[in-house]
Design a protein around this motif. Sequence first.
Motif, short mmCIF file in Angstrom:
data_model
loop_
_atom_site.label_atom_id
_atom_site.label_comp_id
_atom_site.label_asym_id
_atom_site.label_seq_id
_atom_site.Cartn_x
_atom_site.Cartn_y
_atom_site.Cartn_z
N UNK A 141 7.61 -1.90 13.41
CA UNK A 141 7.66 -1.37 12.04
C UNK A 141 6.80 -2.19 11.09
N UNK A 142 6.63 -3.46 11.37
CA UNK A 142 5.78 -4.31 10.52
C UNK A 142 4.35 -3.80 10.55
N UNK A 143 3.84 -3.53 11.76
CA UNK A 143 2.46 -3.04 11.88
C UNK A 143 2.32 -1.66 11.27
N UNK A 144 3.32 -0.79 11.48
CA UNK A 144 3.24 0.57 10.93
C UNK A 144 3.35 0.55 9.40
N UNK A 145 4.15 -0.34 8.88
CA UNK A 145 4.24 -0.47 7.41
C UNK A 145 2.90 -0.90 6.84
N UNK A 146 2.22 -1.84 7.51
CA UNK A 146 0.89 -2.26 7.06
C UNK A 146 -0.10 -1.10 7.13
N UNK A 147 -0.01 -0.28 8.19
CA UNK A 147 -0.91 0.88 8.32
C UNK A 147 -0.67 1.88 7.20
N UNK A 148 0.61 2.09 6.83
CA UNK A 148 0.92 3.00 5.73
C UNK A 148 0.35 2.48 4.42
N UNK A 149 0.52 1.19 4.17
CA UNK A 149 -0.02 0.62 2.94
C UNK A 149 -1.55 0.73 2.92
N UNK A 150 -2.18 0.52 4.07
CA UNK A 150 -3.64 0.64 4.14
C UNK A 150 -4.10 2.05 3.82
N UNK A 151 -3.32 3.05 4.21
CA UNK A 151 -3.69 4.45 3.94
C UNK A 151 -3.61 4.78 2.46
N UNK A 152 -2.93 3.97 1.67
CA UNK A 152 -2.79 4.22 0.23
C UNK A 152 -3.89 3.58 -0.59
N UNK A 153 -4.83 2.87 0.06
CA UNK A 153 -5.92 2.24 -0.68
C UNK A 153 -6.77 3.28 -1.39
N UNK A 154 -7.24 2.93 -2.55
CA UNK A 154 -8.11 3.82 -3.34
C UNK A 154 -8.98 2.96 -4.23
N UNK A 155 -9.80 3.63 -5.05
CA UNK A 155 -10.65 2.89 -5.98
C UNK A 155 -9.83 2.19 -7.06
N UNK A 156 -8.61 2.67 -7.29
CA UNK A 156 -7.78 2.11 -8.37
C UNK A 156 -6.78 1.08 -7.87
N UNK A 157 -6.52 1.03 -6.56
CA UNK A 157 -5.54 0.09 -6.04
C UNK A 157 -5.89 -0.27 -4.61
#
Length: 574
Positions: A285-301
């Motif tokens: 779950x640690x790795x999958x949580x990091x992958x989810x956070x990475x998918x939320x990257x954008x120009x604003x965050x």
Amino acid sequence: MPKNAGALVHEAEQLGWDVRTERRWTGRLRVRAAVISGLVMVRAGVEETEHVCAWNEATGKFVTSASTAGFRSVRESVKAVRLASREQEAAGRTVWGHDAAEWVRQMEDAVAKVSAALRDARNTFDALDGSTATGARAVELASAAYAEAKTAQRSATDAVNAARAWLAETNGDDARGCASWRRAIVGAGQHVKEAAAAIADAAARGEREAFAAPVIEEAQEQLVAQEAQWRKRLADAGREPSARDYAGLIVMFEDSSRDWCAWFDGYTDYNGVFHAGQGDPSRSFVAQYDAWRKSKDSDRSVHFPARYTSASLIAGDRVDAAAVAFTLAVVDRIEGRGAEGLRKAATAVRKNPQGFGTGNNREHLASWSKYPHISYGEPSRVAEHAPAEWAALETAQAAYKGVRDFECALYWDAHYAGERAAARSAAARAGLAGRDEARAAAVWEAAVERLSTARVRVYEAVVLAAGDLERARACGDRVREDDALTKDVWSAVRSCEEAYEDVHTAKRDAAHYEESAETYRAAGALSDFVPECARMEDAAARAESGREETLALYGSAFADAAQAEEDRREGVLR
């Protein structure tokens, strides 16, 4: 006006100021005002400035309330500043009061400073020792910074070369194509300065990252151990791990928890389309949580792996603990404002080191050591009395900053480097655009000059042709019907009238061309304006040709009328 007013006006006119005198009503008295205005050079451009000095019209005394400042202040301001010519600024011969040659000289000086800064950065880079792991990391960081510095210096050199080329192309008559490169050189100098600072900090950053690496590894181990314990508790309770339970384990906010569960388990959007989940309960779950956070990257965050957030918290707690320990060790040697309050806080913390009731006291002690601007730099002055605690505090602070350095290496270094590269590219495009605009302005000026010259030619031809026609008609009045050359004179007059009509037609056409040209000029359509100039020149040529014909016909009529009068006198004498 008073004598000192005349002296001020004379001095201002001699210095190039625009001066006018006028009468004004202030609401209670009438004054004579000297208004001194001009285009003044400032740090980054020129600005319109106006000074007003007023004197009582009845008594001749200076009226401060109706003036912009005192008489002496205005006089000193008029003498102190450097004026720019409005005409030369409008024509582009100067920009911000500097001509093309002066712009090139200033740019050459700036590029020389950029090159010197690059040489200093190179010397600092060469002094780095890459024989150790920390040194190798410092060399890696410095190499990237030095490569960017070389690129920035090259862009500055290209900019000054382009300015020199424009100076040679225009023979120094147009400063716009030189001034447009200022942004590129200033930006390149700033980037070289920042790169030099990064090279100078490379060794220290390498050490900070070395301190931070164990903390990040420890944070990752804690996250993995936390997940393992959580999975064991769920297994003992006969439950399967889920995204919702993991969100509760790491204490997520409701909105974030909802997004995390939708990403993990899947969701149905507002259009009724189901999106499959991307999570797998059997994986970490640690790795999958990091992958989810990475998918939320954008120009604003931007989001970093959870181990960096956890490492920041661990390192921050260690900094606080080390700061409290150092302050406790030297609290009896602290002097000046706030010392008594620190001693009271230290006494409370010694009695209850980890209690909830002494949390504010621990924060007070830690802040004194962590923030020198609060303690007026005193911690470093008493560090010799607690060297072990001071060393521990510096190590903890280096580890905390090192975690931030790792985050910069993940994203921000490349992000800011890209922004700087984009800024240099934009500055280069602005320089080229300024050069092209200057060229277009020169073409516009030449085209407008062509139009003005052709218009003047048309109206001169019309005036001269009208005079020829008037004099030709006067010649027709000089002959009689019984004169032998009467028909020839009247025929020349009629032909002169027809030729004048051609000139007048050319004038009407020229007025139409002028109206169209002004429309195109207002719209900035140079490609349409130039053909109108050619049509205006054609109308001018037709008008001049018609005027030459009227002149010739007038000469013929004048000669025939004179001959008829001569024949008439001879007949009378016979």
